[in-house]
Design a protein around this motif. Structure first.
Motif, mmCIF file in Angstrom:
data_model
loop_
_atom_site.group_PDB
_atom_site.id
_atom_site.type_symbol
_atom_site.label_atom_id
_atom_site.label_comp_id
_atom_site.label_asym_id
_atom_site.label_seq_id
_atom_site.Cartn_x
_atom_site.Cartn_y
_atom_site.Cartn_z
ATOM 1 N N CYS A 343 0.532 -0.905 0.059
ATOM 2 C CA CYS A 343 0.147 -0.031 -0.202
ATOM 3 C C CYS A 343 1.064 1.238 -0.137
ATOM 4 C CB CYS A 343 -1.023 0.097 0.788
ATOM 5 S SG CYS A 343 -2.508 -1.480 1.347
ATOM 6 N N PHE A 344 1.571 1.437 1.071
ATOM 7 C CA PHE A 344 2.323 2.820 1.157
ATOM 8 C C PHE A 344 3.970 2.734 -0.207
ATOM 9 C CE2 PHE A 344 3.197 2.093 5.967
ATOM 10 C CZ PHE A 344 1.658 3.085 6.675
ATOM 11 N N TYR A 345 3.972 1.849 -1.083
ATOM 12 C CA TYR A 345 5.013 1.518 -1.951
ATOM 13 C C TYR A 345 4.069 2.406 -3.370
ATOM 14 C CZ TYR A 345 7.943 0.366 -5.601
ATOM 15 O OH TYR A 345 8.846 0.439 -6.622
ATOM 16 N N VAL A 346 2.920 1.200 -3.103
ATOM 17 C CA VAL A 346 2.214 2.236 -4.411
ATOM 18 C C VAL A 346 1.484 3.206 -4.304
ATOM 19 C CG1 VAL A 346 -0.317 1.368 -5.761
ATOM 20 C CG2 VAL A 346 1.426 0.168 -4.998
ATOM 21 N N GLY A 347 1.212 4.201 -3.657
ATOM 22 C CA GLY A 347 0.604 5.027 -3.576
ATOM 23 C C GLY A 347 1.677 6.301 -3.184
ATOM 24 N N ALA A 348 3.339 6.004 -2.791
ATOM 25 C CA ALA A 348 4.258 6.223 -3.634
ATOM 26 C C ALA A 348 4.709 6.665 -4.823
ATOM 27 C CB ALA A 348 5.282 6.064 -2.443
ATOM 28 N N ILE A 349 4.244 5.908 -5.110
ATOM 29 C CA ILE A 349 4.707 6.035 -6.888
ATOM 30 C C ILE A 349 3.707 6.292 -7.281
ATOM 31 C CG2 ILE A 349 6.330 3.931 -6.963
ATOM 32 C CD1 ILE A 349 4.487 2.287 -8.545
ATOM 33 N N ILE A 350 2.800 6.699 -7.246
ATOM 34 C CA ILE A 350 1.662 7.565 -8.042
ATOM 35 C C ILE A 350 1.724 9.108 -7.466
ATOM 36 C CG2 ILE A 350 -0.848 7.684 -7.305
ATOM 37 C CD1 ILE A 350 -1.690 4.226 -7.606
ATOM 38 N N LEU A 351 1.992 9.412 -6.334
ATOM 39 C CA LEU A 351 1.660 10.393 -5.798
ATOM 40 C C LEU A 351 3.523 10.866 -6.535
ATOM 41 C CD1 LEU A 351 1.199 10.424 -1.929
ATOM 42 C CD2 LEU A 351 0.138 11.370 -3.921
ATOM 43 N N TRP A 352 4.385 10.364 -6.944
ATOM 44 C CA TRP A 352 5.454 10.443 -7.698
ATOM 45 C C TRP A 352 4.926 11.237 -8.973
ATOM 46 C CZ3 TRP A 352 9.595 12.445 -6.434
ATOM 47 C CH2 TRP A 352 10.913 13.268 -7.227
ATOM 48 N N ARG A 353 4.466 10.052 -9.347
ATOM 49 C CA ARG A 353 3.325 11.202 -11.336
ATOM 50 C C ARG A 353 4.663 10.422 -12.131
ATOM 51 N NH1 ARG A 353 2.453 16.081 -10.884
ATOM 52 N NH2 ARG A 353 3.983 15.825 -9.045
ATOM 53 N N TYR A 354 5.532 9.911 -11.741
ATOM 54 C CA TYR A 354 5.959 9.815 -12.776
ATOM 55 C C TYR A 354 5.919 8.480 -13.937
ATOM 56 C CZ TYR A 354 11.297 10.727 -14.653
ATOM 57 O OH TYR A 354 12.685 10.745 -15.825
ATOM 58 N N GLU A 355 4.876 8.521 -14.882
ATOM 59 C CA GLU A 355 4.485 8.109 -15.909
ATOM 60 C C GLU A 355 4.967 6.974 -16.650
ATOM 61 O OE1 GLU A 355 0.670 7.811 -18.832
ATOM 62 O OE2 GLU A 355 1.416 9.542 -18.715
ATOM 63 N N ALA A 356 6.092 7.640 -17.129
ATOM 64 C CA ALA A 356 7.152 6.867 -17.966
ATOM 65 C C ALA A 356 7.994 6.132 -17.737
ATOM 66 C CB ALA A 356 8.065 7.887 -18.710
#
Length: 556
Positions: A343-356
């Motif tokens: 949960c924490f990891y997925v939340g972090a990468i979504i917040l980072w918003r680095y789609e590529a």
């Protein structure tokens, strides 16, 4: 007595058989990963060349410095554990580029070790049956993206290795009283090592802290949280504060920004007015679900919306089954650290918003994704009446599906060597040869002290030894959180190049017609278009795909 010895003999024979099969599978996986190793790929992930330079800096006793940047600043963005491993390899094999396969072998070793850790984690912590663990390992080991990053000089595989070790020791420590202190110290060690491999390791530390809290082990929770913070986040914070330049102006901004810390990037992102929430939905959530779809449904033709819908339908279906309700996570409690970590990891990468780079971010949690996706069905089969023959049929079918999706889909292993053009950050052999011709010309024709302006700074430094000035979009100033491509921003970049004496400029003419590039990714082209009289072409590669310009700042 004879029956007991016969049972022990059968158990030993079974263990030897499983161990032998496991070794064979590891050798097969290692052979596949090694077949992906290609020294000419270095630099096309960009980060891989930076890790090489940082490792070289440590090996040569120059400290932790970004030697490829002309001012040789202290590195603040890339974490040091992988460069430390590579520095040892630099001392053993110092001849570049002949040493690239040996460096990549370090990553292959980490990827194989991660598979071993994953097996023991699934079997001993999650109580997954042998066939279920084998299925998850096959889906992980022979996934195309896992194979790709197992043969690239990137930090994903070392991070996966240390994160799995941390989760394993943490969940074992939560179950035991005896030997708990030793497991606690190992958990602390592995989670700190994971953090110094990738910044996102902070989510692992938070997840293990929450795991202790969820089990009401208050003393261990706060002791672990305090020690891990003092050994990881706090030292790195002090390091970045001590080495961040205090005086920033229009002339040195392009160089200062290139080695800004993660906290600087976060602050700049939060300053983005209006577009943050739109970007969060499109680049964050949209990028995550599209990347997830590529892992589990790689053929295309299925939108992320439909994929999410099917996933939710499958979840409701399995929740309705009695066998899933009885054995929801195969004997493991739902509040285990892995649940929090996912949960924490997925939340972090979504917040980072680095789609590529979402595909790259997901590879380090791929075993957990497969575990939580397949666990309901593994529980159904394991608790049902068709354990034997039907189980073997199901396992064989899913493993074949796994191999099919990895080897035969578009972009899979069988088309890897022959593919031309860009695909998953790789380029055709023709483009590689063209760039190598440019690098050879720079190395043999220009004085060593001359600075080269190029978006591929670390790669050019490694092959030519020349200091570089990075002309990528990350050298531009930001306005309201966004990179600015205004004439004023391009002019400021050009004046900064003049201030630092950048006299040569590398350019790829294909940038003029590449429709996939955004405006900010065409900074070299914008420089040429704004100041055409200042640039004189002095070299063109054989097929015209790379050019080198000399810059004359005296022209008005």
């Amino acid at each position: 007595m004879s029956k007991m010895f016969l049972g022990l003999k059968k158990t030993r024979n079974r263990q030897f058989f499983i161990g032998g099969v496991g070794m064979i599978l590891l050798l097969v996986a290692g052979g596949v990963y090694w077949s992906f190793v290609d020294p000419s790929r270095l630099g096309f992930f960009y980060d891989d060349a930076i890790y090489m330079v940082l490792g070289k800096s440590i090996a040569e006793g120059q400290g932790y410095k970004a030697l490829y940047i002309m001012t040789e600043p202290t590195e603040l963005l890339y974490f040091p554990l992988l460069p430390l491993f590579l520095s040892a390899a630099w001392k053993i094999w110092p001849a570049f580029p002949d040493n690239i396969p040996y460096f990549t072998g370090v990553i292959v070793a980490f990827s194989l070790a991660s598979l071993v850790c994953c097996y023991y984690y699934l079997r001993q912590c999650k109580k997954v049956p042998l066939w279920g663990a084998s299925l998850i390992l096959a889906l992980t080991a022979f996934n195309y993206f896992y194979m790709t990053y197992s043969s690239a000089l990137m930090s994903e595989m070392p991070y996966l290795f240390f994160s799995l070790l941390a989760l394993y020791t943490a969940e074992q420590a939560l179950k035991r009283e005896a030997g708990g202190s030793r497991l606690f110290l190992l958990t602390l060690l592995f989670s700190v090592l994971a953090f110094y491999t990738r910044a996102v390791g902070v989510t692992l530390i938070g997840a293990i802290f929450m795991g202790f809290l969820a089990r009401k082990q208050w003393k261990q929770a706060f002791l672990y949280g305090g020690l891990s913070f003092c050994l990881s986040v706090l030292p790195w914070l002090f390091w970045t504060m001590a080495h961040t330049p205090s005086l920033v102006d229009d002339l040195n901004y392009p160089l200062v920004h290139q080695y800004a810390s993660y906290s600087d990037f976060l602050v700049r992102d939060l300053l983005t007015e209006g577009s943050f929430w739109t970007s969060l939905l499109q680049d964050g959530f949209g990028g995550f679900f599209n990347a997830l779809k590529l892992y589990v449904w790689p053929w295309g033709g299925l939108s992320a919306v439909w994929f999410v819908g099917l996933g939710l339908g499958g979840l409701f279906f399995t929740q309705a089954l009695p066998s899933f309700r009885v054995n929801r996570v195969n004997g493991a409690k739902a509040c285990s650290p892995s649940v929090f970590y996912l949960c924490f990891y997925v939340g972090a990468i979504i917040l980072w918003r680095y789609e590529a780079h979402m595909v790259r971010f997901l590879v380090v949690i791929l075993p957990l994704i497969w575990y939580y996706a397949l666990n309901p069905f593994i529980a159904i089969v394991d608790n049902g009446d068709f354990k034997r023959l039907k189980t073997k049929i199901v396992v064989s079918g899913l493993v074949l599906f796994c191999l099919f999706q990895s080897f035969f889909i578009t972009g899979g292993y069988l088309t890897f060597k022959s593919r031309e053009g860009k695909d998953h950050n790789l380029e055709g052999q023709e483009k590689l040869a063209e760039r190598q011709a440019l690098l050879d010309y720079i190395k043999t024709s220009l004085p060593e002290e001359e600075v080269i302006g190029t978006p591929w700074s670390p790669l050019f430094y490694l092959y030519t030894g020349h200091p570089t000035y990075n002309t990528g979009y990350w050298s531009l100033k930001r306005e309201k959180g966004e990179f600015s491509c205004s004439p004023e921003a391009i002019d400021a970049l050009f004046r900064s190049m003049e201030h630092y004496g950048v006299r040569y400029f590398a350019f790829e003419p294909s940038m003029r017609t590449d429709q996939s590039l955004t405006l900010r990714e065409k900074v070299p082209l914008l420089l040429l278009e704004m100041f055409p009289r200042h640039f004189t072409r002095i070299y063109t590669s054989p097929q015209g795909q790379n050019e080198l310009y000399q810059i004359d700042y005296r022209i008005e």
